[in-house]
Write an enzyme that holds these catalytic residues in place. Structure first.
Site, PDB file in Angstrom:
ATOM      1  CE1 TYR A   1      -4.338   5.568  12.446  1.00 28.99           C
ATOM      2  CE2 TYR A   1      -4.271   6.242  10.013  1.00 28.99           C
ATOM      3  CZ  TYR A   1      -3.855   5.397  11.010  1.00 28.99           C
ATOM      4  OH  TYR A   1      -3.028   4.474  10.625  1.00 28.99           O
TER       5      TYR A   1
ATOM      6  CG  PHE B   1      -4.818   3.983   2.567  1.00 30.42           C
ATOM      7  CD1 PHE B   1      -3.692   3.922   3.335  1.00 30.42           C
ATOM      8  CD2 PHE B   1      -5.774   4.484   3.176  1.00 30.42           C
ATOM      9  CE1 PHE B   1      -3.550   4.408   4.480  1.00 30.42           C
ATOM     10  CE2 PHE B   1      -5.808   5.033   4.495  1.00 30.42           C
ATOM     11  CZ  PHE B   1      -4.483   4.946   4.997  1.00 30.42           C
TER      12      PHE B   1
ATOM     13  CG  PHE C   1       0.249   9.299   5.354  1.00 35.86           C
ATOM     14  CD1 PHE C   1       0.082   7.813   6.153  1.00 35.86           C
ATOM     15  CD2 PHE C   1      -0.604   9.737   4.769  1.00 35.86           C
ATOM     16  CE1 PHE C   1      -1.016   7.196   5.953  1.00 35.86           C
ATOM     17  CE2 PHE C   1      -1.892   9.056   4.625  1.00 35.86           C
ATOM     18  CZ  PHE C   1      -2.056   7.549   5.076  1.00 35.86           C
ATOM     19  CG  ASP C   2       3.226   3.828   6.381  1.00 36.21           C
ATOM     20  OD1 ASP C   2       4.245   3.656   6.041  1.00 36.21           O
ATOM     21  OD2 ASP C   2       2.440   3.207   6.837  1.00 36.21           O
TER      22      ASP C   2
ATOM     23  CB  ILE D   1      -8.037   2.565   9.991  1.00 36.85           C
ATOM     24  CG1 ILE D   1      -7.627   2.342   8.441  1.00 36.85           C
ATOM     25  CG2 ILE D   1      -6.671   3.397  10.517  1.00 36.85           C
ATOM     26  CD1 ILE D   1      -7.498   3.577   7.515  1.00 36.85           C
TER      27      ILE D   1
ATOM     28  CE1 TYR E   1       0.779   1.772   4.124  1.00 40.48           C
ATOM     29  CE2 TYR E   1       1.133  -0.557   4.261  1.00 40.48           C
ATOM     30  CZ  TYR E   1       1.269   0.684   5.011  1.00 40.48           C
ATOM     31  OH  TYR E   1       1.988   0.944   6.006  1.00 40.48           O
TER      32      TYR E   1
END
Length: 499
Positions: free
Chosen positions: A177, A194, A131-132, A151, A121
């Protein structure tokens, strides 16, 4: 049409609201919504949820309701997710989770709840900031689906994906979040996107020993699942080495599937299925046909088989709180006890235990018993303890048999059968002193009980044999020590240190 629907809804709630509270009241609008529907429906002589006919209203109220309707529509349009986000897949269809397929997956199977999925992902904010990314780390990300370890948007979204599929998941804050975010990279109240690729999953291990692996084929309906004693109907397709050996519909009392020729692995899976759900099972020998195999199905010994199982229907079990009297509970418990006894007489001790335990659950001691309830249940409960003890003795589970005997003696310490079966359980456990005590109690209550006399004599003989065996063991050990002493091996004295 949308405006008319909202208009009518706002008007009806507005009318209800004015009648129960002054303007500016702190009453919850949501709570009033349901009550408004019921009241208006009753006033019009129709059932709730049916279409409510248009009603006459004065000009001022109509203007006010129109303003409210327009505001509601504007809010709905503002919250509607953009088309480029794809399909709304959120459970309540509130636009909280949207999915856009980038690359189609293979086949039709989807990862079931409880399976370990492997994905790559890349997570971004709506402004494109990454961010990731598991791809940047160079390793697949694995998690257990549907267990809250990620999540909410992921638990819902990944469950809709097929193997090999790549999609864009857009998750609003309530499915990500929320207001706190995940500092320092994810701010509060952030909508996240994502790009997720599903590589594979390991089927859910529903027996925790690899004996039955489950893969979901079709989602079920509602939330209810079968429980012991309810009548279930399932469609079964069994395969070995790719060939179908069984294709039929089976109806049976859940927990007693063996009587309908249903293997234990299939019955174990049914416990966690919802109505209309379909699953694929991989079942190892210990939960299938075992070391003997099945001549009827041409399945060899120690074979792993596959089953497709669909839960067609099941009856809802009667809940304990639905009983109105103790007598009603006792009557159902007695029926279960009788059925269990029939299984016992047929040497089906495992099934007998299931029936006796269900009956015992109905008449178990309550922390807040109703008046007279204990007196009504006592004899049935006592009989069930004794019957369970007899079953466990047949199953060579002396510890559980002993426990049931102790429960029975707490109810009635003059029950001969309880002492007799306690003695038998203690014999199996090689606790011969306790066995002798138990059989002596039987003879105190019934001096002419021949079976107890025989068992008492056997217990004494077993005790003597055990003592003699221990004496020989100790004598042999002592002789060995003396022999070592004579050969020059000196035993270190207490407190000394030997090299």
């Amino acid at each position: 049409n949308k405006k008319n629907d909202v208009f009518n809804a706002v008007y009806l709630v507005h009318v209800r609201y004015k009648t129960i509270a002054p303007r500016g009241s702190s009453r919850k609008f949501e709570r009033d919504m349901d009550q408004a529907e019921k009241d208006i429906a009753a006033m019009l002589g129709i059932k709730p949820k049916q279409e409510i006919p248009s009603m006459h209203m004065d000009e001022a109220t109509e203007q006010e309701a129109t303003v409210l309707a327009d505001e509601a529509i504007q809010k709905m349009e503002a919250e509607k997710p953009p088309a480029e986000w794809g399909e709304d897949i959120s459970p309540s269809h509130d636009g909280g989770i949207c999915k856009k397929i980038i690359t189609e997956g293979k086949g039709y199977a989807k990862a079931p709840k409880g399976s370990e999925v492997s994905v790559h992902y890349t997570g971004k904010l709506l402004d494109g900031t990454v961010f990731d990314s598991s791809r940047d780390r160079g390793e697949l990300f694995k998690f257990t689906l549907g267990k809250g370890s990620v999540i909410k948007g992921w638990d819902v979204g990944v469950a809709t994906m097929k193997k090999g599929e790549t999609c864009l998941l857009t998750c609003r804050p309530e499915y990500a979040y929320e207001k706190n975010g995940s500092p320092p990279k994810i701010p509060g109240d952030a909508t996240l996107q994502f790009e997720v690729e599903l590589f594979d999953w390991k089927a859910e291990d529903i027996t925790n020993d690899g004996g039955v692996l489950k893969t979901g084929l079709a989602e079920g309906e509602g939330w209810a699942k079968p429980s012991d004693g309810v009548v279930v109907t399932v469609q079964l397709v069994g395969r070995y080495d790719g060939k179908v050996f069984e294709d039929r519909e089976a109806t049976f009392d859940y927990g007693e599937g063996s009587e309908a020729g249903v293997i234990s692995g299939v019955e174990r899976a049914i416990k966690d299925m919802k109505l209309k759900e379909k699953v694929q099972l991989t079942i190892r020998p210990q939960y299938a046909f075992g070391a003997e195999g099945s001549k009827a199905f041409n399945v060899p010994p120690n074979a792993t088989v596959e089953y497709d199982v669909s839960l067609t229907s099941f009856q809802k079990a009667k809940q304990t709180w639905e009983y109105t009297t103790a007598e009603e509970k006792k009557a159902d418990a007695e029926k279960l006890k009788e059925k269990g006894t029939n299984y016992f007489k047929s040497s089906k001790f495992g099934l007998a235990v299931k029936l006796y335990e269900r009956a015992a659950e109905l008449v178990k001691k309550s922390s807040t018993p109703k008046d007279g309830e204990e007196a009504v249940f006592k004899e049935t409960r006592l009989a069930l303890y004794l019957n369970l003890a007899a079953c466990y003795l047949k199953l060579n589970d002396a510890t559980k048999a002993l426990h049931q005997c102790e429960e029975a003696l707490q109810l009635d310490d003059t029950k001969v059968k309880a002492y007799f079966r306690k003695g038998q359980a203690c014999q199996q456990l090689q606790e011969y002193e306790k066995a002798i005590e138990a059989f002596n109690e039987v003879l105190r209550l019934e001096p002419d009980n021949r079976e107890a006399q025989v068992q008492l004599k056997q217990s004494k003989n077993m005790r003597k044999a055990l003592v003699d065996k221990e004496k020989k063991l100790y004598a042999s050990m002592f002789k060995k020590l003396l022999t070592e002493d004579k050969s020059g091996n000196q035993t270190p004295q207490t407190g000394s240190i030997s090299a």
